[in-house]
Write a protein that holds these residues in place. Structure first.
Motif, PDB file in Angstrom:
ATOM      1  N   LEU A 108       0.824  -1.211   0.000  1.00 23.05           N
ATOM      2  CA  LEU A 108       0.000   0.000   0.000  1.00 23.05           C
ATOM      3  C   LEU A 108       0.855   1.258   0.000  1.00 23.05           C
ATOM      4  CD1 LEU A 108      -0.184   1.457   3.081  1.00 23.05           C
ATOM      5  CD2 LEU A 108      -1.419  -0.652   3.545  1.00 23.05           C
ATOM      6  N   ASP A 109       0.227   2.322  -0.482  1.00 26.17           N
ATOM      7  CA  ASP A 109       0.840   3.647  -0.564  1.00 26.17           C
ATOM      8  C   ASP A 109      -0.201   4.651  -0.098  1.00 26.17           C
ATOM      9  OD1 ASP A 109       2.016   6.059  -1.253  1.00 26.17           O
ATOM     10  OD2 ASP A 109       1.972   5.697  -3.409  1.00 26.17           O
ATOM     11  N   LEU A 110       0.116   5.381   0.967  1.00 22.55           N
ATOM     12  CA  LEU A 110      -0.792   6.408   1.489  1.00 22.55           C
ATOM     13  C   LEU A 110      -0.614   7.696   0.683  1.00 22.55           C
ATOM     14  CD1 LEU A 110      -0.311   5.645   5.277  1.00 22.55           C
ATOM     15  CD2 LEU A 110      -2.304   5.098   3.854  1.00 22.55           C
ATOM     16  N   SER A 111      -0.896   7.599  -0.595  1.00 21.75           N
ATOM     17  CA  SER A 111      -0.576   8.624  -1.590  1.00 21.75           C
ATOM     18  C   SER A 111      -1.641   9.688  -1.746  1.00 21.75           C
ATOM     19  CB  SER A 111      -0.388   7.947  -2.950  1.00 21.75           C
ATOM     20  OG  SER A 111      -1.610   7.300  -3.321  1.00 21.75           O
ATOM     21  N   ASN A 112      -2.814   9.489  -1.159  1.00 24.97           N
ATOM     22  CA  ASN A 112      -3.985  10.325  -1.390  1.00 24.97           C
ATOM     23  C   ASN A 112      -4.571  10.114  -2.790  1.00 24.97           C
ATOM     24  OD1 ASN A 112      -5.840  11.990  -0.060  1.00 24.97           O
ATOM     25  ND2 ASN A 112      -5.079  13.806  -1.092  1.00 24.97           N
ATOM     26  N   ARG A 113      -4.125   9.054  -3.470  1.00 26.75           N
ATOM     27  CA  ARG A 113      -4.675   8.680  -4.780  1.00 26.75           C
ATOM     28  C   ARG A 113      -5.284   7.286  -4.638  1.00 26.75           C
ATOM     29  NH1 ARG A 113       0.370  10.358  -6.058  1.00 26.75           N
ATOM     30  NH2 ARG A 113       1.021   8.302  -6.763  1.00 26.75           N
ATOM     31  N   PRO A 114      -6.600   7.201  -4.442  1.00 26.76           N
ATOM     32  CA  PRO A 114      -7.221   5.907  -4.168  1.00 26.76           C
ATOM     33  C   PRO A 114      -7.240   4.989  -5.379  1.00 26.76           C
ATOM     34  CG  PRO A 114      -8.890   7.620  -4.346  1.00 26.76           C
ATOM     35  CD  PRO A 114      -7.560   8.306  -4.405  1.00 26.76           C
ATOM     36  N   TYR A 115      -6.819   3.751  -5.142  1.00 26.55           N
ATOM     37  CA  TYR A 115      -6.895   2.721  -6.181  1.00 26.55           C
ATOM     38  C   TYR A 115      -6.784   1.366  -5.506  1.00 26.55           C
ATOM     39  CZ  TYR A 115      -6.656   0.923 -10.920  1.00 26.55           C
ATOM     40  OH  TYR A 115      -6.954   0.290 -12.098  1.00 26.55           O
ATOM     41  N   LEU A 116      -7.709   0.471  -5.813  1.00 24.28           N
ATOM     42  CA  LEU A 116      -7.685  -0.869  -5.241  1.00 24.28           C
ATOM     43  C   LEU A 116      -7.447  -1.897  -6.329  1.00 24.28           C
ATOM     44  CD1 LEU A 116      -8.179  -2.917  -2.892  1.00 24.28           C
ATOM     45  CD2 LEU A 116     -10.602  -2.878  -3.556  1.00 24.28           C
ATOM     46  N   VAL A 117      -6.450  -2.756  -6.106  1.00 25.19           N
ATOM     47  CA  VAL A 117      -6.244  -3.947  -6.933  1.00 25.19           C
ATOM     48  C   VAL A 117      -6.463  -5.133  -6.005  1.00 25.19           C
ATOM     49  CG1 VAL A 117      -4.640  -5.288  -8.326  1.00 25.19           C
ATOM     50  CG2 VAL A 117      -4.614  -2.777  -8.447  1.00 25.19           C
ATOM     51  N   PHE A 118      -7.485  -5.937  -6.296  1.00 32.17           N
ATOM     52  CA  PHE A 118      -7.886  -7.033  -5.415  1.00 32.17           C
ATOM     53  C   PHE A 118      -7.921  -8.311  -6.217  1.00 32.17           C
ATOM     54  CE2 PHE A 118     -10.911  -9.730  -3.205  1.00 32.17           C
ATOM     55  CZ  PHE A 118     -10.568  -9.557  -1.877  1.00 32.17           C
ATOM     56  N   ASP A 119      -7.105  -9.273  -5.823  1.00 31.80           N
ATOM     57  CA  ASP A 119      -7.019 -10.541  -6.549  1.00 31.80           C
ATOM     58  C   ASP A 119      -7.136 -11.692  -5.554  1.00 31.80           C
ATOM     59  OD1 ASP A 119      -6.569 -12.611  -8.279  1.00 31.80           O
ATOM     60  OD2 ASP A 119      -4.533 -12.019  -8.825  1.00 31.80           O
ATOM     61  N   ALA A 120      -8.373 -12.095  -5.294  1.00 31.77           N
ATOM     62  CA  ALA A 120      -8.643 -13.210  -4.384  1.00 31.77           C
ATOM     63  C   ALA A 120      -9.976 -13.828  -4.785  1.00 31.77           C
ATOM     64  CB  ALA A 120      -8.694 -12.729  -2.941  1.00 31.77           C
ATOM     65  N   GLU A 121      -9.964 -15.129  -4.953  1.00 33.29           N
ATOM     66  CA  GLU A 121     -11.194 -15.839  -5.306  1.00 33.29           C
ATOM     67  C   GLU A 121     -11.539 -16.806  -4.182  1.00 33.29           C
ATOM     68  OE1 GLU A 121     -11.186 -17.628  -9.151  1.00 33.29           O
ATOM     69  OE2 GLU A 121     -10.408 -15.822 -10.134  1.00 33.29           O
ATOM     70  N   PHE A 122     -12.763 -16.678  -3.693  1.00 33.21           N
ATOM     71  CA  PHE A 122     -13.227 -17.517  -2.598  1.00 33.21           C
ATOM     72  C   PHE A 122     -14.115 -18.634  -3.144  1.00 33.21           C
ATOM     73  CE2 PHE A 122     -12.599 -13.183  -0.944  1.00 33.21           C
ATOM     74  CZ  PHE A 122     -11.517 -13.444  -0.112  1.00 33.21           C
ATOM     75  N   THR A 123     -14.109 -19.755  -2.445  1.00 34.88           N
ATOM     76  CA  THR A 123     -14.852 -20.929  -2.928  1.00 34.88           C
ATOM     77  C   THR A 123     -16.126 -21.183  -2.136  1.00 34.88           C
ATOM     78  OG1 THR A 123     -13.492 -22.361  -1.523  1.00 34.88           O
ATOM     79  CG2 THR A 123     -12.775 -22.042  -3.815  1.00 34.88           C
ATOM     80  N   THR A 124     -16.374 -20.364  -1.109  1.00 34.96           N
ATOM     81  CA  THR A 124     -17.630 -20.435  -0.366  1.00 34.96           C
ATOM     82  C   THR A 124     -18.277 -19.061  -0.381  1.00 34.96           C
ATOM     83  OG1 THR A 124     -16.558 -19.913   1.739  1.00 34.96           O
ATOM     84  CG2 THR A 124     -16.788 -22.244   1.191  1.00 34.96           C
ATOM     85  N   ASP A 125     -19.598 -19.031  -0.258  1.00 33.85           N
ATOM     86  CA  ASP A 125     -20.325 -17.760  -0.258  1.00 33.85           C
ATOM     87  C   ASP A 125     -20.225 -17.036   1.074  1.00 33.85           C
ATOM     88  OD1 ASP A 125     -21.167 -18.150  -2.871  1.00 33.85           O
ATOM     89  OD2 ASP A 125     -23.023 -19.157  -2.274  1.00 33.85           O
ATOM     90  N   MET A 148      -5.864   5.881  -0.552  1.00 30.64           N
ATOM     91  CA  MET A 148      -4.756   4.942  -0.473  1.00 30.64           C
ATOM     92  C   MET A 148      -4.721   4.078  -1.727  1.00 30.64           C
ATOM     93  SD  MET A 148      -4.557   1.937   2.449  1.00 30.64           S
ATOM     94  CE  MET A 148      -6.289   1.510   2.224  1.00 30.64           C
ATOM     95  N   ASN A 149      -3.535   3.782  -2.203  1.00 29.70           N
ATOM     96  CA  ASN A 149      -3.340   2.791  -3.260  1.00 29.70           C
ATOM     97  C   ASN A 149      -3.088   1.466  -2.555  1.00 29.70           C
ATOM     98  OD1 ASN A 149      -0.753   2.204  -5.771  1.00 29.70           O
ATOM     99  ND2 ASN A 149      -2.829   1.442  -5.659  1.00 29.70           N
ATOM    100  N   LEU A 150      -3.973   0.477  -2.771  1.00 27.28           N
ATOM    101  CA  LEU A 150      -3.899  -0.784  -2.045  1.00 27.28           C
ATOM    102  C   LEU A 150      -3.945  -1.956  -3.007  1.00 27.28           C
ATOM    103  CD1 LEU A 150      -4.019  -2.414   0.645  1.00 27.28           C
ATOM    104  CD2 LEU A 150      -6.520  -2.173   0.533  1.00 27.28           C
ATOM    105  N   HIS A 151      -2.955  -2.826  -2.892  1.00 27.64           N
ATOM    106  CA  HIS A 151      -2.914  -4.072  -3.656  1.00 27.64           C
ATOM    107  C   HIS A 151      -3.028  -5.233  -2.677  1.00 27.64           C
ATOM    108  CE1 HIS A 151      -1.372  -2.614  -7.686  1.00 27.64           C
ATOM    109  NE2 HIS A 151      -1.319  -1.527  -6.926  1.00 27.64           N
ATOM    110  N   LEU A 152      -4.011  -6.085  -2.900  1.00 29.45           N
ATOM    111  CA  LEU A 152      -4.203  -7.283  -2.088  1.00 29.45           C
ATOM    112  C   LEU A 152      -4.296  -8.482  -3.020  1.00 29.45           C
ATOM    113  CD1 LEU A 152      -6.923  -6.018   0.415  1.00 29.45           C
ATOM    114  CD2 LEU A 152      -4.598  -6.717   1.047  1.00 29.45           C
ATOM    115  N   LYS A 153      -3.526  -9.526  -2.719  1.00 28.84           N
ATOM    116  CA  LYS A 153      -3.498 -10.682  -3.607  1.00 28.84           C
ATOM    117  C   LYS A 153      -3.285 -11.948  -2.790  1.00 28.84           C
ATOM    118  CE  LYS A 153      -1.009 -12.371  -7.715  1.00 28.84           C
ATOM    119  NZ  LYS A 153      -2.065 -12.281  -8.722  1.00 28.84           N
ATOM    120  N   ILE A 154      -4.076 -12.971  -3.082  1.00 29.23           N
ATOM    121  CA  ILE A 154      -3.834 -14.288  -2.512  1.00 29.23           C
ATOM    122  C   ILE A 154      -2.905 -15.037  -3.459  1.00 29.23           C
ATOM    123  CG2 ILE A 154      -4.860 -16.526  -1.978  1.00 29.23           C
ATOM    124  CD1 ILE A 154      -5.412 -14.519   0.187  1.00 29.23           C
TER     125      ILE A 154
END
Length: 195
Positions: A108-125, A148-154
């Protein structure tokens, strides 16, 4: 005392009060009405060493969506308030965090420029009374409220509880690193002179 922020937010769907101390030691007092969500917020705060209080009354008779998303908004406001002018903070934080068979990446980067990259696939609801699709919605709300610029990846998947918990813990550790005061940084860490 530490750097603290709070947010009181009330709509027709939720009533929320959040306080956070970025310079805490991981003490929590959390009640959202969703046990698994409480567990995730506690994991975030404990591993980020934030003192966190979250009190939520939401329309859980509808579903968990409003409670989780609005808590993300309120927590984001509290974090943003605690950060203040962002002078002398590291700004960036990242970790690869294992939890049994699962491996999560957070940067993450507390840049004041919001952007989310989210890469996670769940197998239950759902996990407990927490809809797994709400993981992304929670972090989206946080990202855009904090700025915040946030990258989350499984990287390695497995048990859905482990995957979600690894993401929350990784976010806590990364935010702790990014918000830490660095005496070598004069003003804000930016070639622009502002964030």
């Amino acid at each position: 005392m530490g750097r603290t922020g709070e947010c009181a937010r009330e709509t027709n769907e939720t009533k929320i009060f959040v306080t956070i101390n970025l310079d805490g030691d991981g003490k929590t007092d959390i009640d959202t009405g969703i046990g698994f969500f409480d567990h995730m917020l506690n994991s975030f705060a404990r591993h980020g060493l934030f003192n966190l209080s979250v009190k939520v009354t939401g329309d859980l008779h509808v579903d968990c969506h409003h409670t989780i998303e609005d808590t993300g908004i309120a927590l984001g406001v509290a974090i943003r308030n605690a950060l203040g002018d962002k002078k002398s903070i590291n700004r960036y934080g990242s970790i690869m965090l294992p939890m049994d068979e699962t491996l999560a990446l957070c940067a993450l980067d507390l840049s004041n420029r919001p952007y989310l990259v989210f890469d996670a696939e769940f197998t239950t609801d759902r996990v407990g009374y927490f809809d797994t699709e709400m993981v992304k919605e929670f972090f989206y709300a946080l990202t855009y409220t904090i700025g915040m610029n946030l990258h989350l990846k499984i990287l390695n998947s497995g048990n859905n509880h482990h995957m979600i918990e690894a993401l929350f813990k990784a976010f806590g550790k990364s935010l702790d690193e990014a918000t830490r005061i660095n005496d070598r940084i004069n003003g804000v860490l930016s070639t622009k002179g502002t964030l």
